[in-house]
Scaffold this motif. Sequence first.
Motif, PDB file in Angstrom:
ATOM      1  N   LYS A  50      -1.070   4.962 -11.679  1.00 50.71           N
ATOM      2  CA  LYS A  50      -1.294   4.351 -12.993  1.00 50.71           C
ATOM      3  C   LYS A  50      -1.057   2.841 -12.974  1.00 50.71           C
ATOM      4  CE  LYS A  50      -1.700   8.142 -15.642  1.00 50.71           C
ATOM      5  NZ  LYS A  50      -2.785   8.521 -16.473  1.00 50.71           N
ATOM      6  N   ALA A  52      -1.017   0.856 -10.136  1.00 48.93           N
ATOM      7  CA  ALA A  52      -1.566   0.151  -8.976  1.00 48.93           C
ATOM      8  C   ALA A  52      -2.709  -0.773  -9.365  1.00 48.93           C
ATOM      9  CB  ALA A  52      -2.049   1.167  -7.951  1.00 48.93           C
ATOM     10  N   SER A  53      -2.832  -1.871  -8.624  1.00 47.07           N
ATOM     11  CA  SER A  53      -3.972  -2.760  -8.824  1.00 47.07           C
ATOM     12  C   SER A  53      -5.253  -2.022  -8.440  1.00 47.07           C
ATOM     13  CB  SER A  53      -3.835  -4.009  -7.953  1.00 47.07           C
ATOM     14  OG  SER A  53      -2.500  -4.405  -7.823  1.00 47.07           O
ATOM     15  N   PHE A  54      -5.167  -1.236  -7.365  1.00 53.10           N
ATOM     16  CA  PHE A  54      -6.275  -0.388  -6.938  1.00 53.10           C
ATOM     17  C   PHE A  54      -5.741   1.003  -6.660  1.00 53.10           C
ATOM     18  CE2 PHE A  54      -7.173  -4.651  -5.175  1.00 53.10           C
ATOM     19  CZ  PHE A  54      -8.236  -4.958  -6.003  1.00 53.10           C
ATOM     20  N   SER A  55      -6.370   2.005  -7.253  1.00 50.64           N
ATOM     21  CA  SER A  55      -5.930   3.363  -6.965  1.00 50.64           C
ATOM     22  C   SER A  55      -7.059   4.115  -6.269  1.00 50.64           C
ATOM     23  CB  SER A  55      -5.506   4.073  -8.240  1.00 50.64           C
ATOM     24  OG  SER A  55      -6.573   4.086  -9.165  1.00 50.64           O
ATOM     25  N   ILE A  56      -6.670   4.822  -5.258  1.00 53.23           N
ATOM     26  CA  ILE A  56      -7.646   5.557  -4.464  1.00 53.23           C
ATOM     27  C   ILE A  56      -7.242   7.026  -4.477  1.00 53.23           C
ATOM     28  CG2 ILE A  56      -8.692   5.815  -2.178  1.00 53.23           C
ATOM     29  CD1 ILE A  56      -7.614   2.805  -1.766  1.00 53.23           C
ATOM     30  N   GLU A  57      -8.017   7.826  -5.178  1.00 54.66           N
ATOM     31  CA  GLU A  57      -7.718   9.254  -5.232  1.00 54.66           C
ATOM     32  C   GLU A  57      -8.339   9.888  -4.001  1.00 54.66           C
ATOM     33  OE1 GLU A  57      -9.010  11.197  -8.815  1.00 54.66           O
ATOM     34  OE2 GLU A  57      -8.573  13.178  -7.985  1.00 54.66           O
ATOM     35  N   ALA A  58      -7.476  10.261  -3.070  1.00 53.71           N
ATOM     36  CA  ALA A  58      -7.993  10.800  -1.807  1.00 53.71           C
ATOM     37  C   ALA A  58      -6.871  11.480  -1.040  1.00 53.71           C
ATOM     38  CB  ALA A  58      -8.571   9.668  -0.952  1.00 53.71           C
ATOM     39  N   ASP A  59      -7.263  12.301  -0.074  1.00 52.20           N
ATOM     40  CA  ASP A  59      -6.321  12.845   0.891  1.00 52.20           C
ATOM     41  C   ASP A  59      -6.044  11.732   1.897  1.00 52.20           C
ATOM     42  OD1 ASP A  59      -5.089  13.958   3.099  1.00 52.20           O
ATOM     43  OD2 ASP A  59      -6.162  15.863   2.912  1.00 52.20           O
ATOM     44  N   PHE A  93      -8.438   9.510   4.249  1.00 49.65           N
ATOM     45  CA  PHE A  93      -8.747   8.132   3.861  1.00 49.65           C
ATOM     46  C   PHE A  93      -8.248   7.117   4.897  1.00 49.65           C
ATOM     47  CE2 PHE A  93      -7.645   4.092   1.920  1.00 49.65           C
ATOM     48  CZ  PHE A  93      -8.876   3.721   1.393  1.00 49.65           C
ATOM     49  N   LYS A 125     -15.313   4.889   0.079  1.00 48.94           N
ATOM     50  CA  LYS A 125     -14.039   4.440  -0.506  1.00 48.94           C
ATOM     51  C   LYS A 125     -13.338   3.465   0.431  1.00 48.94           C
ATOM     52  CE  LYS A 125     -12.910   8.426  -3.383  1.00 48.94           C
ATOM     53  NZ  LYS A 125     -12.068   9.579  -3.605  1.00 48.94           N
ATOM     54  N   VAL A 135       0.860  -1.182   0.000  1.00 51.94           N
ATOM     55  CA  VAL A 135       0.000   0.000   0.000  1.00 51.94           C
ATOM     56  C   VAL A 135       0.899   1.236   0.000  1.00 51.94           C
ATOM     57  CG1 VAL A 135      -1.885   1.206   1.151  1.00 51.94           C
ATOM     58  CG2 VAL A 135      -1.717  -1.293   1.334  1.00 51.94           C
ATOM     59  N   GLY A 171      -4.957  -0.774 -13.128  1.00 53.69           N
ATOM     60  CA  GLY A 171      -5.878  -1.347 -12.155  1.00 53.69           C
ATOM     61  C   GLY A 171      -7.219  -0.681 -12.101  1.00 53.69           C
ATOM     62  N   LEU A 172      -7.838  -0.936 -10.997  1.00 48.21           N
ATOM     63  CA  LEU A 172      -9.183  -0.457 -10.750  1.00 48.21           C
ATOM     64  C   LEU A 172      -9.109   0.838  -9.949  1.00 48.21           C
ATOM     65  CD1 LEU A 172     -12.261  -1.447 -10.730  1.00 48.21           C
ATOM     66  CD2 LEU A 172     -11.732  -2.167  -8.391  1.00 48.21           C
ATOM     67  N   LYS A 173      -9.894   1.814 -10.391  1.00 50.41           N
ATOM     68  CA  LYS A 173      -9.987   3.040  -9.592  1.00 50.41           C
ATOM     69  C   LYS A 173     -11.086   2.842  -8.562  1.00 50.41           C
ATOM     70  CE  LYS A 173      -8.408   6.333 -12.944  1.00 50.41           C
ATOM     71  NZ  LYS A 173      -8.823   7.099 -14.094  1.00 50.41           N
ATOM     72  N   ILE A 174     -10.748   3.047  -7.324  1.00 49.76           N
ATOM     73  CA  ILE A 174     -11.771   2.895  -6.287  1.00 49.76           C
ATOM     74  C   ILE A 174     -12.506   4.216  -6.138  1.00 49.76           C
ATOM     75  CG2 ILE A 174     -12.167   2.480  -3.824  1.00 49.76           C
ATOM     76  CD1 ILE A 174     -10.157   0.296  -3.944  1.00 49.76           C
ATOM     77  N   ARG A 218       2.421  -4.559 -15.789  1.00 49.05           N
ATOM     78  CA  ARG A 218       1.271  -4.605 -14.889  1.00 49.05           C
ATOM     79  C   ARG A 218       0.073  -4.010 -15.610  1.00 49.05           C
ATOM     80  NH1 ARG A 218       2.961  -5.653  -9.507  1.00 49.05           N
ATOM     81  NH2 ARG A 218       0.791  -5.701  -8.906  1.00 49.05           N
ATOM     82  N   ALA A 219      -1.009  -4.726 -15.582  1.00 49.38           N
ATOM     83  CA  ALA A 219      -2.223  -4.183 -16.170  1.00 49.38           C
ATOM     84  C   ALA A 219      -2.699  -3.046 -15.277  1.00 49.38           C
ATOM     85  CB  ALA A 219      -3.275  -5.273 -16.239  1.00 49.38           C
ATOM     86  N   ILE A 250     -15.634   9.471   1.653  1.00 45.91           N
ATOM     87  CA  ILE A 250     -14.383   8.816   2.039  1.00 45.91           C
ATOM     88  C   ILE A 250     -14.696   7.479   2.730  1.00 45.91           C
ATOM     89  CG2 ILE A 250     -13.982   9.802   4.363  1.00 45.91           C
ATOM     90  CD1 ILE A 250     -11.392  10.059   1.640  1.00 45.91           C
ATOM     91  N   VAL A 274      -1.686  -1.150  -3.923  1.00 45.43           N
ATOM     92  CA  VAL A 274      -2.737  -0.166  -3.703  1.00 45.43           C
ATOM     93  C   VAL A 274      -2.063   1.194  -3.607  1.00 45.43           C
ATOM     94  CG1 VAL A 274      -4.579   0.608  -2.158  1.00 45.43           C
ATOM     95  CG2 VAL A 274      -4.157  -1.841  -2.474  1.00 45.43           C
TER      96      VAL A 274
END
Lengths: 342, 270
Positions: free
Chosen positions: A316, A318-325, A329, B256, A283, B245-248, B242-243, B253, A304
Amino acid sequence: MSNQDLSAYSGIWCVGEVRHGKLAPTIFEILTAGGQIAAALGQKLSVVLIGSGLGPWTKEVIEAGADQVYLIDHSSLEQFVDEAYAKALTDLVNQEKPRALFLPASTIGRSLAGRAAVMLKTGAAADLTDLSAASGSNGFEKGTLLATRPSYGGNILATLVNTRSRPEIYTIRPMVFPRSPKDSTRTGVVRNITVDPATWNLRTKFIAFQAESSNEIDIGSADKIVSGGRGLGKAEGFETVRSLAKALSAAVGASRAAVDSGWIPYKHQVGITGRTVRPKLYVACGVSGQVQHLAGMGQSEVIVAINKDPECPMMKLASFSIEADLYEFIPAAVKELQKHQS
Amino acid sequence: MPLNIVVCIKQTPATGSVSIDPQTGDISKEGISYAISPFDEYALEEGLRLKERFPGGATLALTMGAVRAEEILREAIARGVDGVYHLCDEAFDGSDTFATSYILSQGIRKIEEERKIKIDLVICAKQTNDGDTGQVGPGLAAWLDWPNTAYVKKVEQVTDTLLRVHRMMEDGTDILEIQRPALISVVKEINEPRLPSLKGKMAAKKAVIPRWGASDIKADPALIGLKGSLVEIAKRQSPPKRAGGLKIGGATIEEKAKIFVDKLRELKLL
């Protein structure tokens, strides 16, 4: 260079690490890697332990797959000293002539492999992430070991072969191979090797060990890592990172920018001038993902990214990207994780 | 107390500038840029600091590499080393860590002969940023038959006969005493490298750099280059991409956070 009789060398050796009375779990990963090779070649699988008070570990490694255990047990080998361990190991190799040696790509394993290889006039390769024995159909002679390792900071995967010298020596990256399963019905042979280090002309003396004051998980052997970068903005940001790490039972990593800012000690640094890790979960909190950092963690299974900037490289890939402060978060995520646990 | 020190450095491609040429399967020459291996800056700096702490000796830099590797030796001069040596010969091409450590050991013996001094300490970095093996330092110590310690993060003390060093371990710090002559491989934590001085840069420009080939260092032809190497590279490939990924997403908040935790649970990471 080689005028060795290569065919005289048989048997796969896995060298374990016993430190401060504990057997490093990397031996069980190496037994998986080495076990495959031993099975493919139809050769014996052995474990070598060097240290002091090793008896308690023989049962464990036999149950995990060893046919044979060599114990080089001596009070003066309690601590790792390059010269002493290299002498102990190479003497045994010269006597027993194994085909290949596998060691963990740890501080001890990597130090020992480099010195022992030259003493044995044989080749070594570091930090394998894949290993197989050629079947004979793909251009390599049947039974040739194909050792794959990342180089150039993970930009290139190189497959190496050593057809010229024995034993082949390899260190294996931790956390890549699964641990070998236990079978309590297995039996094996224990070979106690007598040594006399007083006669070895050792020029290195172990003085003391200073334990890490915290009881943090080391990133090198962690299967989960939560890392902080420049995006934290301040040293206190690592308290937030630590709270998430704690909730996930993860180790704490850092980017070079965070280390160079003095926010966290160097041993947490992941990347090209830091350490290479391959956890199941990585992460990245406020880590933009410069090439130098990616080189150290790009092979993590699940990545992540938590970042305010959706365009940064880490987001770009990451398996999961979380756009957040992350300061909003992470507390929310910790709360959610605690809910899950209760 | 003074120490004569050799620091081994290497010119390597910058991380990220390396890719595979899909035609040849070799490393592509395109876009590649070279510099001193980033770890080596700490090795070089430690060599300079030890000279300042225990004056009277010489700190020298040694590299093996192509003609262009001379650049990093000039950089070493700019930072303040007393002499540099370039092991440069086509016969060295293709050397693995076994052959490389042998060639460096012969270079060190030649420096001793040339300068009529005894080297007390060789400093290498923990590893380079191209091969990433970390094997050359310990291997070089074995060729020299000197004691060595890797992952050194501090040189605490130096006496006429020994060095006391701190080694970075996964679980803490080992303190060891190691007799001179010795070899250490150092980690980044050991210091903060200086920038070259203006005076140093001038000196670097003017310096004439000795270049030694295989016969100058009396290298056994059977132990160098491809012929002397034991490990061959059978294949190079690019790692799987790497493919993306998923945007959460999520309106709040908390939402998320919930999706994040659900995903981890799905993947059995909790």
